[in-house]
Design an enzyme around this catalytic site. Structure first.
Site, mmCIF file in Angstrom:
data_model
loop_
_atom_site.group_PDB
_atom_site.id
_atom_site.type_symbol
_atom_site.label_atom_id
_atom_site.label_comp_id
_atom_site.label_asym_id
_atom_site.label_seq_id
_atom_site.Cartn_x
_atom_site.Cartn_y
_atom_site.Cartn_z
ATOM 1 N N ASN A 426 1.173 -1.651 0.666
ATOM 2 C CA ASN A 426 2.126 -2.069 0.066
ATOM 3 C C ASN A 426 2.951 -1.149 -0.601
ATOM 4 O O ASN A 426 2.429 -0.335 -1.579
ATOM 5 C CB ASN A 426 1.931 -3.245 -1.118
ATOM 6 C CG ASN A 426 2.986 -3.735 -1.886
ATOM 7 O OD1 ASN A 426 3.937 -4.487 -1.443
ATOM 8 N ND2 ASN A 426 2.791 -3.633 -3.121
ATOM 9 N N GLU A 427 4.386 -0.966 -0.546
ATOM 10 C CA GLU A 427 5.266 -0.070 -1.188
ATOM 11 C C GLU A 427 4.648 1.343 -1.035
ATOM 12 O O GLU A 427 4.422 2.081 -2.009
ATOM 13 C CB GLU A 427 5.287 -0.620 -2.581
ATOM 14 C CG GLU A 427 6.175 -1.709 -2.978
ATOM 15 C CD GLU A 427 6.444 -2.173 -4.204
ATOM 16 O OE1 GLU A 427 5.915 -1.405 -5.153
ATOM 17 O OE2 GLU A 427 6.956 -3.163 -4.410
ATOM 18 N N ASN A 428 4.004 1.777 0.323
ATOM 19 C CA ASN A 428 3.713 2.738 0.538
ATOM 20 C C ASN A 428 4.574 4.211 0.508
ATOM 21 O O ASN A 428 4.426 5.236 0.740
ATOM 22 C CB ASN A 428 2.796 3.062 1.624
ATOM 23 C CG ASN A 428 1.597 2.143 1.887
ATOM 24 O OD1 ASN A 428 1.903 0.919 2.284
ATOM 25 N ND2 ASN A 428 0.660 2.203 1.077
#
Length: 821
Positions: A426-428
């Site tokens: 997530n949201e890398n």
């Protein structure tokens, strides 16, 4: 309410053995480190200052941060803590094993029997087992076993949620990295021959006529001996045996679903009952291992369903389009933080189902097996992911942990028919934990995770949210679209979604919505949209979550009212009905949750985007979803927590009703204002809105909604204020009720002439001295000692303890007031 909710039975998987006991009581806890394990077990005589105990008695599950996660005046504790108990251990199995089975503890865990360290685990969300058999037997040979411990076994557990850049998730994440034994801990007695994991791969063809089951197992050492037998049974949802096969003992490993796994059997089933959100039919696979020492039985629930993400098209379940109507869940609750009981989890998930949810993304980590069991039973499809969340990419230790957690998540939740997606991260695209932020290295590691996921389980899809430079790697992608909150206005939602949909093969929009301060309402909620630029995207960018600086955006410049959130949700849901290509969406999130990165929010340290508060109190937006997503007739007048509306004498005010009924009639002070027909495309409130002239004083409002012969009613009352007011200048503090030893106090803000200020949003701080106790640190609008006013008022509750107390309320620029209880 769907009738079968009341007869739901949560039938858990048999965990590791036939005799399992939850260890809930008789635990002591200390929120600090010890000098060593000897400090926890050494004898200390009475009267010695060292015997003064800082330990407190607790029940498991227990979270270190149950209170301080939302304490407005401190940062939440990140560090070591200890738990200890003494157990009666009597394993009934000759040569059996004694295990401690942790369903989750955060974030690093060390386990001791007396002074012997018997196991460690790193990772706050996956299950792990510690074998204490040998350590227990060794302890029993010590003189202190009887002289000091009277045959009981001393157990100590150290948890540690200290900051560590080489662990996932990142401390930059928008949620707390909790400490403690915050999921159930079980004492397990295991016979000599036992199954570690039973994997049952259930599939069905597109026609739904032919189902197949492949059963494999991973045995604890030793494998079944000569003469042992294995029986596999399949029970249909009514409990009838529909397949049975007796097998010889397996020899050696493979070929199962992975190295070390043994394939036991495979068979077909004609026209199985299909699992779906409408009819979540569950079969049961039972494996019985029979040896000279007795029988070992393990069961797993499975379901037959076929799903497909159509290329550049919708989502299909069992050959038919299903619009995924989703939400999200964090493991967080008022008063207990991550330490939710099974009853609380069940209540939360049933509330989701009653809202109309058929899909959930479990953010942003593997969650309790209880939640997955509930999703199976309730019919809620699942995206579950590992906590590779923000910060960038660490080194070998970091990457090994991510792979281990992915492996554990898939293996531990492999059999659940509700799971359709394994989330890789997530949201890398969010840097910050390391001096290097290398997109190519992140891409390379994302590919490793994707490939590992498919090796472990080729029946599910992989997905990520918000990392555009990796969107071509995974099977399903969700970009960042926050129309009407972080960027743009909500009327841009459909256009932006169509643009993003065209960029990938399989589009699924997770995370949308906005914050709302519960009990805050507005006469002109969309005012902030006048200053927000359009046509410049609707994503979230660096700094957008801040309440200060940057471009105009609703998240910073809006009123955070429930009124605005209802309009935003209403628009999104009406548009989704006209998007035939859409796979689905998931609103973020179902429940308000605590976060260390939002200290300035109206309830400090709370992400307030939920449609229910942190204690499951429903906000108004819950009913907007229900009006679009459910078929059980319902009707809800907006404003149940809006005691005072305001405006000019005789001014027309909109009264909205959220309902799934075909038509509704509104009455104000006994007068009918006519019947309106529901039309989902007539925004707002699907046409169920009335402009009603109001005069100063109390208003009685009632709606009668009809679908066929079914009649639903709802009613509210509110004061309509026509008197003008200026800035808040005075505080009135009064007791509004008391029940079961809990007193309710309310602050009302007045101007210098004593006129109530119904739009005031001043900060209020409560304090208390005496015998009572503030019920604060709950992370709710009525459970925080520091809170922004909602429409010129604020509420707090006090546990009186049958004594005397003085409660205070203060706000900047106003005289502090007191009330004696």
């Amino acid at each position: 309410m769907v009738r079968w909710f009341f007869i739901l039975l949560l039938i858990g998987e048999v965990a590791q053995a036939q005799q399992t006991t939850r260890l809930t009581g008789n635990w002591e806890f200390i929120k600090q480190d010890a000098g060593g394990i000897w400090e926890l077990v050494r004898p200390v005589g009475k009267g010695n200052p060292e015997s003064v105990s800082l330990w407190q008695t607790v029940q498991l599950p227990h979270c270190v941060n149950a209170d301080d996660a939302v304490d407005p005046d401190v940062n939440y504790y990140q560090g070591p803590a200890w738990y200890r108990t003494q157990l009666d251990i009597e394993n009934p199995y000759s040569n059996g094993r004694t295990l401690l089975f942790f369903e989750g503890a955060g974030q690093k865990t060390d386990v001791y029997v007396y002074m012997t360290k018997v196991g460690s685990h790193t990772g706050g969300y996956d299950e792990f087992v510690v074998d204490i058999t040998d350590a227990v037997e060794a302890f029993r040979k010590l003189p202190v076993a009887q002289s000091r411990f009277k045959g009981k076994i001393p157990i100590a557990v150290r948890t540690d949620n200290s900051r560590d850049l080489e662990m996932i998730p990142s401390d930059l994440s928008d949620f707390n990295l909790y400490g403690g034994i915050y999921r159930y801990l079980n004492l397990v007695y295991q016979p000599p021959v036992a199954i570690d994991k039973l994997f049952a791969k259930a599939e069905v063809d597109k026609t739904g006529k032919i189902g197949t089951v492949q059963v494999s197992a991973r045995f604890f050492s030793p494998p079944p001996p000569e003469g042992a037998g294995i029986t596999i049974k399949l029970f249909d949802p009514t409990g009838k045996v529909v397949h049975q096969k007796d097998l010889p003992p397996p020899s050696g490993g493979g070929p199962g679903r992975g190295p070390g796994d043994v394939k036991l059997t495979g068979f077909t089933l004609k026209t199985p009952q299909l699992w779906s959100p409408q009819t979540p039919a569950l079969y049961t696979v039972e494996a019985t291992v029979t040896t000279a020492e007795g029988k070992y039985v393990q069961t797993e629930k499975i379901g037959f369903r076929h799903f497909e993400f159509v290329d550049h098209g919708p989502f299909l379940l069992n050959g038919r389009r299903l619009l995924l109507r989703g939400t999200h869940r964090h493991e967080d609750h008022a008063g207990v933080a991550a330490a939710m009981t099974e009853d609380l989890m069940r209540r939360e998930m049933i509330m989701m189902k009653e809202m109309g949810v058929n899909f959930i993304r479990l953010g942003h980590y593997q969650q309790s097996r209880i939640i997955l069991n509930l999703c199976d039973s309730l019919g809620i499809l699942v995206w579950e992911e590992i906590p590779w969340c923000r910060g960038g990419l660490g080194g070998p230790v970091y990457q090994a942990m991510a792979k281990r957690m992915l492996t554990n998540m898939i293996e531990q939740h492999y059999n659940h028919p509700s799971v359709i997606i394994w989330g890789m991260g997530n949201e890398n695209d969010w840097p910050g934990d390391f001096p290097e932020f290398d997109k190519e290295k992140i891409r390379s590691f994302m590919k490793e995770l994707h490939d590992l996921s498919h090796r472990l389980d080729n029946t599910r899809k992989t997905a990520i949210r918000r990392c555009d430079f990796c969107k071509d790697i995974v099977d399903v992608y969700s970009p960042s679209i926050w129309a009407g909150w972080y960027r743009g206005v909500y009327t841009e939602y459909k256009k932006v979604s169509e643009e993003e949909f065209k960029k990938v093969d399989h589009f699924l929009h997770v995370e949308w919505g906005g914050d709302s301060h519960a009990r805050r309402h507005a006469e002109n909620p969309d005012k902030a949209l006048q200053v927000v630029k359009t046509g410049n995207g609707a994503d979230e960018r660096a700094g957008d979550a801040s309440l200060y600086g940057g471009a105009a955006r609703v998240s910073k410049d809006g009123d955070w009212s429930e009124s605005y959130l209802c309009n935003l949700v209403d628009w999104h849901l009406k548009e989704q009905e006209t998007m035939p290509w859409l796979t689905g969406t998931a609103q973020w999130p179902f429940k308000d949750f605590s976060t260390p990165v939002r200290p300035d929010n109206p309830v400090p340290y709370m992400n307030q985007k939920g449609v229910v508060e942190r204690d499951l109190t429903k906000k108004e937006a819950y009913y907007v979803f229900q009006s679009y997503w459910t078929t059980q007739p319902m009707a809800h007048i907006y404003g149940h927590t809006w005691p005072v509306r305001w405006g000019a004498e005789g001014e027309e005010k909109m009264i909205k009703v959220y309902s799934n009924c075909a038509e509704a009639e509104l009455f104000v002070n006994g007068k009918s204002y006519g019947v309106k027909k529901r039309n989902s495309q007539d925004f707002p409130a699907a046409g169920l809105r009335w402009n009603v002239p109001l005069n100063n004083g109390m208003q009685q409002v009632k709606v009668i909604a009809r679908t066929g012969k079914t009649v639903i009613t709802d009613s509210i009352q509110f004061q309509y204020q026509t008197e003008k007011w200026s800035q808040p200048a005075k505080i009135v503090l009064e007791k509004t009720g008391e029940q079961n030893g809990i007193a309710t106090l309310q602050v009302t803000l007045l101007d210098e002439k004593g006129v109530p200020c119904p739009d005031a949003a001043s900060w209020i701080r409560f304090g208390l001295a005496g015998d009572g106790k503030l019920i604060d640190n709950q992370g709710t609008s009525t459970g925080s000692r520091l809170v922004q006013a909602y429409n010129g008022r604020a509420i707090i509750r006090v546990q009186t303890n049958k004594g005397r107390s003085v409660i205070s309320a203060k706000s900047e620029g106003m005289k502090t007031v007191f009330k004696e209880l």
